[in-house]
Write an enzyme that holds these catalytic residues in place. Structure first.
Site, short mmCIF file in Angstrom:
data_model
loop_
_atom_site.label_atom_id
_atom_site.label_comp_id
_atom_site.label_asym_id
_atom_site.label_seq_id
_atom_site.Cartn_x
_atom_site.Cartn_y
_atom_site.Cartn_z
CB CYS B 48 1.78 4.05 1.90
SG CYS B 48 1.26 2.60 2.79
CG HIS B 101 -3.45 -6.24 -10.65
ND1 HIS B 101 -2.14 -6.49 -10.31
CD2 HIS B 101 -3.72 -5.00 -10.16
CE1 HIS B 101 -1.65 -5.45 -9.67
NE2 HIS B 101 -2.59 -4.52 -9.57
CB SER B 111 -0.23 -6.67 0.56
OG SER B 111 -1.55 -6.31 0.29
CD GLU B 116 -1.92 -4.73 3.86
OE1 GLU B 116 -2.60 -4.24 4.76
OE2 GLU B 116 -1.86 -4.26 2.71
CB ALA B 192 8.58 5.40 30.36
CG MET B 195 11.39 0.15 21.15
SD MET B 195 10.96 -0.70 19.63
CE MET B 195 11.66 -2.29 19.94
#
Lengths: 262, 445
Positions: B48, B101, B111, B116, B192, B195
């Site tokens: 992505c 690279h 990233s 990550e 509920a 989040m």
């Protein structure tokens, strides 16, 4: 033999440095290796104690430096037993450096300097061993208390996650404090009882009135109060941690410091 | 042979452009790419945040045009951007820069969220797909294996992936600093919504003993409780549940705090001082901030968690410098291997050229002098010995200096000086001179 004690001291130092690097880098393998270093050091120190009588002149077990060395050795053994059940990475460097100082100090000490005079039979040895074991366990309780206070403070300041070295969890530290306090107080009690028996055998009196006896009994009474507060009075974990730290500082002064000061 | 990286990432192109170039079926695309004569091997990384082609080529000067063209024709689909705008949104790295690279990407140094962990898995997938498509040869295989090893070193030897940078993970880490384990701990969820669900998922990954959901709308509480194997309760049961709870997650609508300091203090008395971790992700806040002043209660709201996450991200960025050193070391190792690999054909070509000249001259003079077989054999031995002695020094230098940075330049010089690129390939020779095919030139390497 002092060679064994020196090897033990070197291993403890290596374990302390390795554990510190393992925490700072961080390198989990180094930390695991440091625990093995501590264990190996304890084996060599045991060999040193087993062969001390061959030295000329042979230092007595009641010799201050040897007693401190025994305390550190027992502290390492208790620590290793705890590490097998609870994750306590911050303890390894402290134990490593403390054990190094104690073992190395014992090799440099003058065998003539005894904290208390020798007596007949095995009571003096039982006294020193039990009191040393009690001191070692209460030392671990104090160390857990110190780490608890540091961790608690950083969590309250909301800086804990940004810190470089991760300390054990509050719950684990509180558990160590609880177990070590119960064990240490029991051993210290036996140490005080054997001390009383030794006094009686030497002088026919329960308390000889010496500084060491008086201050140790006061320390024992303080710990009695702490144990009651902790296990009966439902003392909070932070107060228990602070009490364990203060109690240990007082105990060290009562057992070792008072002899040096006087 | 040179490694080249061409692509776009979160720094050079916005997401609405990047998504046009995203590829799901990479095998077909890669095979089309390696069909072009300029491209020897290719791997396509499509995530992505980046779309990158890693290729090996013998003609690095021509490759940019080929790759821009390929990007525009094969990847962009219907929404074709102009070549000029595509050049602005893409980057081309060659040789040393390209190798670094790839290592940087695999190590998560490049990233959007430094450190990550997902990117390494994505790079491994890209490599596997290229290998399955048959577009990944010796050089890219080696490059990607080194990239995985580099990522492992960076992870183990730096703190780049150590500190959590998402709010949910920060909450988990905090819980671990308070509790020895989360296995036996019970969570109380006040609210509920989404989040609460997201935070619960993060905590659930580390195991939770029990989950109780408290909400104004019973149906929502029951739905969430069912999904996570918990029990649903009404808000009126809060005082009963609190003493049995270790972790409180609160995010429910309302004007004032639901958990006041007095309420928490009352419950802690019954908990005998056991710690209580409260996470308030509600806006406005659902838990009285004064709760944090209670000795064994630790309250973190959304801002606190975000602040910790931000400071951790900053800390990760500081670790990048150490990661870069590892990347340079690994790049040097890879370059050494690449030079050594490229020395082999040069040495073989050099030997082949020398042998061709020697044989031609021997044939010429043997015919002119009308030598019999024993004398011809003597001439063969003598000329072979001269050639071997002449070639010994240059071949040794080419071979021994392959681990130096200058190795590649020296190989290029050798090819130019001895005219090795003008030689017909072994395949061509076999095709054009089938009768001589059984006489392979002797290699002195």
């Amino acid at each position: 033999m002092y060679e064994f004690e020196q090897i033990a001291a070197a291993l403890y130092l290596a374990a302390g440095v390795g554990a510190l690097l393992g925490l700072v880098l961080p390198a989990p393998r180094m930390l695991a290796g440091a625990r093995w270093g501590l264990a190996l050091g304890a084996v060599f120190q045991a060999a040193a104690f087993a062969t001390l009588h061959r030295l000329e002149p042979a230092p007595g077990l009641t010799d201050l430096a040897q007693a401190v060395s025994v305390t550190a050795w027992l502290g390492v053994l208790f620590g290793l037993a705890l590490f097998s059940r609870i994750r306590l990475p911050g303890f390894v460097p402290v134990l490593g450096f403390a054990a190094f100082l104690a073992a190395f100090g014992a090799t440099l000490s003058d065998p003539g300097e005894a904290i208390v005079g020798e007596g007949n039979g095995s009571i003096p040895h039982a006294h020193v061993l039990l009191a040393s074991a009690g001191l070692a366990a209460l030392g671990l309780a104090g160390l857990a208390g110190l780490f608890f206070l540091l961790e608690h403070r950083s969590l309250k300041r909301r800086r804990s996650v940004a810190r470089r070295i991760q300390l054990p969890s509050l719950e684990a530290l509180d558990r160590v404090n609880r177990v070590a306090l119960a064990l240490g107080f029991s051993l210290l009690t036996f140490g005080v009882v054997t001390g009383v028996l030794w006094n009686e055998a030497r002088s026919g009196r329960v308390l000889a009135g010496g500084l060491h006896e008086t201050w140790t009994v006061v320390a024992w009474l303080i710990y009695l109060g702490l144990v009651v507060l902790r296990f009966v009075g439902h003392q909070g974990a932070r107060h228990a941690a602070a009490s364990a730290l203060a109690g240990f500082a007082f105990l060290v002064f009562a057992v070792v410091g008072i002899g040096i000061v006087s | 042979m040179k490694v080249v990286v061409f692509g776009m990432n979160h720094r050079t192109a916005p997401v609405e452009i990047r998504e046009r170039f995203a590829v799901s079926e990479t095998g077909t695309v890669l095979r089309k790419l390696v069909d072009r004569p300029e491209i020897a091997e290719a791997v396509l990384l499509s995530t992505c945040n980046r779309v990158e082609l890693v290729v090996t080529t013998k003609s690095p000067d021509a490759v940019q045009h080929v790759l821009v063209d390929f990007f525009a024709r094969e990847l962009a689909g219907d929404a074709l951007p102009t070549r000029a705008s595509l050049r602005e949104m893409t980057y081309l790295r060659q040789g040393r820069e390209a190798v670094e690279h790839v290592f940087r990407v695999a190590s998560s140094v490049d990233s959007m969220v430094v450190g990550e962990p997902q990117i390494l898995g994505q790079v491994k997938d890209a490599y596997r797909e290229a290998a399955e498509a048959g577009t990944c040869g010796a050089i890219l295989s080696r490059l990607f294996q080194r990239a995985f090893a580099t990522a492992k070193r960076v992870k183990n030897e730096t703190g780049i992936a150590e500190r959590p940078v998402s709010v949910a993970r920060v909450a988990v880490l905090l819980a671990k600093q308070i509790f020895e384990t989360l296995d036996s701990k019970s969570a109380l969820l006040i609210g509920a919504g989404d989040m609460i669900e997201a935070a619960l998922v993060a905590l659930d990954d580390h195991g939770l003993g029990s989950r109780r959901v408290v909400n104004r709308t019973a149906a929502h509480a029951e739905a969430l409780a069912r999904r996570f194997g918990g029990t649903a309760h009404g808000l009126d049961e809060l005082d009963l549940l609190l003493p049995e709870t270790d972790v409180v997650l609160a995010c429910v609508g309302g004007s004032g705090p639901i958990l006041t300091r007095e309420r928490v203090e009352r419950s802690l008395w019954r908990r005998e001082g056991r710690p209580l971790f409260l996470i308030d992700i509600g806006v406005p806040r659902n838990i009285d901030p004064g709760v944090h002043e209670i000795d064994s209660a630790f309250l973190y709201d959304l801002d606190d968690l975000q602040e910790v996450a931000d400071s951790n991200e900053e800390e990760r960025r500081r670790e990048v410098r150490r990661a870069e050193q590892i990347i340079v070391e690994e790049r040097e190792h890879f370059e050494g291997w690449l030079v050594a690999l490229q020395a082999v054909p040069t040495i073989r070509d050099l030997s082949r050229r020398a042998e061709g000249i020697r044989r031609g001259e021997v044939d010429r003079f043997a015919g002119r002098l009308a030598l019999d077989d024993p004398r011809r054999e003597l001439l063969e031995q003598m000329t072979r010995s001269i050639v071997n002695k002449l070639l010994h020094a240059p071949i040794s230098r080419l071979r021994d200096e392959t681990d130096r940075e200058a190795g590649l330049i020296r190989l290029e010089e050798a090819r130019v000086l001895f005219g090795l690129d003008e030689l017909p390939s072994a395949k061509d020779e076999l095709a054009s001179e089938p009768a001589m095919g059984d006489e392979e030139p002797e290699s002195s390497s």
